[in-house]
Scaffold this active site. Structure first.
Site, mmCIF file in Angstrom:
data_model
loop_
_atom_site.group_PDB
_atom_site.id
_atom_site.type_symbol
_atom_site.label_atom_id
_atom_site.label_comp_id
_atom_site.label_asym_id
_atom_site.label_seq_id
_atom_site.Cartn_x
_atom_site.Cartn_y
_atom_site.Cartn_z
ATOM 1 N N LYS A 15 0.836 -1.212 0.000
ATOM 2 C CA LYS A 15 0.000 0.000 0.000
ATOM 3 C C LYS A 15 0.869 1.260 0.000
ATOM 4 C CE LYS A 15 -2.155 -1.153 3.817
ATOM 5 N NZ LYS A 15 -1.492 -2.435 4.134
ATOM 6 N N ARG A 90 -9.994 0.423 8.937
ATOM 7 C CA ARG A 90 -9.569 -0.957 9.190
ATOM 8 C C ARG A 90 -10.593 -1.747 9.971
ATOM 9 N NH1 ARG A 90 -3.587 0.180 8.789
ATOM 10 N NH2 ARG A 90 -2.548 -1.775 9.185
ATOM 11 N N ARG A 124 11.646 -5.651 4.981
ATOM 12 C CA ARG A 124 11.421 -4.218 4.703
ATOM 13 C C ARG A 124 12.403 -3.342 5.492
ATOM 14 N NH1 ARG A 124 5.624 -1.826 5.330
ATOM 15 N NH2 ARG A 124 5.707 -3.067 7.240
ATOM 16 N N ARG A 152 11.273 -1.224 11.065
ATOM 17 C CA ARG A 152 10.166 -0.907 11.970
ATOM 18 C C ARG A 152 10.109 -1.915 13.115
ATOM 19 N NH1 ARG A 152 4.933 0.099 8.185
ATOM 20 N NH2 ARG A 152 3.968 -1.149 9.820
ATOM 21 N N ARG A 163 -0.593 -9.119 13.204
ATOM 22 C CA ARG A 163 -1.118 -8.159 12.216
ATOM 23 C C ARG A 163 -1.966 -8.874 11.174
ATOM 24 N NH1 ARG A 163 4.390 -5.295 10.766
ATOM 25 N NH2 ARG A 163 3.220 -4.167 9.164
#
Ligand code: AP5
Length: 209
Positions: A15, A90, A124, A152, A163
């Protein structure tokens, strides 16, 4: 306010990566609740203190905190001509509240299977200076900035399972909700970054050449 767009999909679907392109195409500012929450945590605001533990363990932050954040953001000058929501709403409750504040013209849902998600999230890396998103394998950063990249706190295998569970239990039902309104488009996110970008450009009737 003009009509807005929602970029929807599981954690790590791409996203944030694709939001940059859509913002360029539409001129709409990207509103990422994840980025806003991370800024609040970094600046140690009252809202950030409340959100921190939920985020680090991969759970959704309570709706009242998110609605407060979004309501304030939508008062800013650049939000009057429509915005691109990234990672919001969400929950059905967030979507119902959003529908009372803004009109949504389109929901773009990037679909990626769970087994790909873990690889994407664990690899990531972010550039803290520009906010650019990289991946150790799928989108390597230039050598000269590699030393400053950060990972992160919620990009680990334990948090990613939470998640994904939050996504399947609380967020994915929203795709049917928007589909029933006739405004949802599904994109196959399980292909290269460039190919996903090309599909998105086709949606906006832009030739990818
Ligand atoms: P948030 O920051 O929104 O995280 P997320 O939804 O889990 O999404 P990500 O940012 O992890 O992934 P992405 O889809 O943007 O993927 P990206 O482009 O980076 O939220 C964080 C937390 O905040 C939540 O867990 C929750 O606690 C809280 N929160 C936020 N909003 C909330 C809300 N509305 N309500 C309640 N709580 C909320 O790509 C991922 C990686 O893959 C990158 O390394 C990228 O380079 C790579 N990649 C991208 N596309 C491809 C591709 N096609 N092929 C290969 N690699 C790819």
């Amino acid at each position: 306010m003009a009509e807005s767009i929602i970029l929807f999909g599981p954690p790590g679907a791409g996203k944030g990566t694709q939001a940059v392109i859509i913002s360029e195409i539409t001129g709409m500012p990207q509103i990422s609740t994840g980025d806003m929450l991370r800024n609040s945590v970094k600046n140690n605001t009252e809202l950030g203190k409340k959100a921190k533990s939920f985020m680090e363990s991969g759970l959704l932050v309570p709706d009242d905190i998110i609605i407060e954040l979004i309501s304030e953001r939508l008062k800013e000058d650049d939000a009057t001509n429509g915005v691109l929501f990234d990672g919001f709403p969400r929950t059905i409750n967030q979507a119902v509240i959003l529908s009372s504040i803004v009109d949504i013209s389109s929901v773009i849902c990037i679909e990626v299977p769970d087994k790909e998600i873990v690889k994407r999230i664990v690899g990531r890396r972010m550039d803290p200076e520009t906010g650019e998103i990289y991946h150790l394998t799928f989108r390597p950063a230039p050598n000269e900035i590699k030393d400053r990249l950060i990972q992160r706190k919620d990009d680990n295998e334990v948090a990613v399972i939470n998640r994904l569970n939050s996504y399947h239990e609380q967020t994915s039902p929203l795709s049917e909700w928007y589909e029933s309104k006739g405004i949802l488009t599904r994109i196959d996110g399980n292909q290269s970054i460039n190919n996903v970008e090309l599909e998105i450009k086709k949606l906006f009737k832009i030739n990818g050449d």
